[in-house]
Every structure is written in C-alpha cells, then in structure tokens.
Scaffold this motif. Structure first.
Motif, short mmCIF file in Angstrom:
data_model
loop_
_atom_site.label_atom_id
_atom_site.label_comp_id
_atom_site.label_asym_id
_atom_site.label_seq_id
_atom_site.Cartn_x
_atom_site.Cartn_y
_atom_site.Cartn_z
N ALA A 46 54.78 47.74 36.87
CA ALA A 46 54.65 46.32 37.19
C ALA A 46 53.91 45.55 36.11
O ALA A 46 54.26 44.41 35.81
N PHE A 47 52.91 46.17 35.51
CA PHE A 47 52.07 45.48 34.53
C PHE A 47 52.35 45.90 33.10
O PHE A 47 51.54 45.64 32.20
N ALA A 48 53.51 46.52 32.85
CA ALA A 48 53.86 46.99 31.51
C ALA A 48 53.92 45.86 30.49
O ALA A 48 53.57 46.04 29.33
N ASP A 49 54.37 44.68 30.91
CA ASP A 49 54.44 43.52 30.03
C ASP A 49 53.66 42.38 30.66
O ASP A 49 54.23 41.60 31.44
N PRO A 50 52.37 42.27 30.37
CA PRO A 50 51.54 41.24 30.99
C PRO A 50 52.07 39.81 30.80
O PRO A 50 51.76 38.93 31.59
N LYS A 51 52.89 39.59 29.78
CA LYS A 51 53.45 38.25 29.56
C LYS A 51 54.44 37.88 30.66
O LYS A 51 54.77 36.71 30.83
N GLN A 52 54.92 38.88 31.40
CA GLN A 52 55.88 38.63 32.48
C GLN A 52 55.21 38.48 33.85
O GLN A 52 55.87 38.46 34.87
N ILE A 53 53.90 38.38 33.85
CA ILE A 53 53.13 38.29 35.09
C ILE A 53 52.35 36.98 35.10
O ILE A 53 51.75 36.59 34.10
N ARG A 54 52.37 36.31 36.23
CA ARG A 54 51.53 35.14 36.44
C ARG A 54 50.50 35.51 37.49
O ARG A 54 50.72 36.41 38.30
N ALA A 55 49.38 34.81 37.47
CA ALA A 55 48.29 35.13 38.40
C ALA A 55 47.74 33.85 39.01
O ALA A 55 47.82 32.77 38.44
N ALA A 56 47.16 34.04 40.18
CA ALA A 56 46.39 32.98 40.84
C ALA A 56 45.10 33.62 41.34
O ALA A 56 45.11 34.73 41.87
N VAL A 57 44.01 32.92 41.13
CA VAL A 57 42.71 33.38 41.63
C VAL A 57 42.26 32.39 42.70
O VAL A 57 42.16 31.19 42.43
N ASN A 58 42.07 32.90 43.90
CA ASN A 58 41.70 32.06 45.03
C ASN A 58 42.67 30.89 45.20
O ASN A 58 42.27 29.75 45.41
N GLN A 59 43.95 31.20 45.05
CA GLN A 59 45.08 30.29 45.26
C GLN A 59 45.20 29.18 44.22
O GLN A 59 45.90 28.20 44.44
N ASP A 60 44.54 29.35 43.08
CA ASP A 60 44.71 28.43 41.95
C ASP A 60 45.30 29.20 40.79
O ASP A 60 44.83 30.29 40.46
N PHE A 61 46.34 28.63 40.15
CA PHE A 61 46.92 29.30 38.99
C PHE A 61 45.84 29.64 37.99
O PHE A 61 44.90 28.87 37.79
N ALA A 62 45.97 30.82 37.37
CA ALA A 62 44.93 31.32 36.48
C ALA A 62 45.51 31.79 35.16
O ALA A 62 46.61 32.34 35.11
N THR A 63 44.75 31.60 34.10
CA THR A 63 45.10 32.11 32.78
C THR A 63 44.50 33.50 32.62
O THR A 63 43.62 33.89 33.40
N PRO A 64 44.94 34.26 31.62
CA PRO A 64 44.40 35.61 31.42
C PRO A 64 42.88 35.65 31.25
O PRO A 64 42.24 36.63 31.61
N ASP A 65 42.28 34.58 30.72
CA ASP A 65 40.84 34.58 30.51
C ASP A 65 40.04 34.08 31.72
O ASP A 65 38.81 34.02 31.67
N GLN A 66 40.73 33.76 32.80
CA GLN A 66 40.05 33.31 34.03
C GLN A 66 39.15 34.42 34.56
O GLN A 66 39.57 35.56 34.71
N LYS A 67 37.92 34.09 34.84
CA LYS A 67 36.97 35.08 35.37
C LYS A 67 37.36 35.48 36.79
O LYS A 67 37.91 34.69 37.54
N VAL A 68 37.09 36.75 37.13
CA VAL A 68 37.30 37.25 38.48
C VAL A 68 36.01 37.91 38.96
O VAL A 68 35.24 38.44 38.17
N ALA A 69 35.81 37.85 40.28
CA ALA A 69 34.62 38.44 40.90
C ALA A 69 35.03 39.28 42.10
O ALA A 69 36.15 39.18 42.59
N ALA A 70 34.10 40.07 42.58
CA ALA A 70 34.37 41.03 43.65
C ALA A 70 34.90 40.39 44.92
O ALA A 70 35.69 40.99 45.64
#
Length: 83
Positions: A46-70
C-alpha cells in the motif's frame, strides 16, 4: 493513534482501520508512512509509492511534513476517490 484506510489502500492493507503506537521518532506523516510500510506485506504494498497516497490528520488534508501525535486520527487514501 487511529489509522483509517480507504479505497485500494484499505484493500492492500486488509483492514479499514487500526490503532497503532508508532515509535517516538515518527513525528510526521512521511515518517508514519515509512513506519507503516514496515508492518507487513500488505502495508508495504500500500505504501510502496508514497506519492500515490494522500493523508488527512484529524480530518484535515495533510502534507508529508504535517506533524502527528499519539492521539491523532490519520486517514490514508488514493489521490482520487470515487463513490
């Protein structure tokens, strides 16, 4: 940390969601993706090509440098989702 997977990411990982405790050195989305890719063959696929993955942190779109917490909810999905 609660992780949600959508579309083909969910299909490859094999679950829709899971709770994880990443190592302390995982501090952003990119680090989380790299760590998740080590959790087994489905995650690696699933994560073989990180460019093909989008993320959201706490329901807000996130960039790769977005901080994450426990206590965050992080969702992963393809760039284009349907439905």
């Amino acid at each position: 940390m609660k992780i949600l997977y959508f579309a083909w990411v969910r299909q490859k990982v094999g679950v829709a969601e899971e709770s994880v405790s990443p190592p302390a050195d995982v501090g952003n989305v990119a680090g989380l993706i790299a760590w998740l890719a080590t959790r087994g063959p489905g995650h690696a696929s699933a994560f073989a090509d990180p460019k093909q993955i989008r993320a959201a942190v706490n329901q807000d779109f996130a960039t790769p440098d977005q901080k994450v917490a426990a206590d965050d909810e992080v969702a992963f999905f393809p760039p284009v989702t349907g439905g």
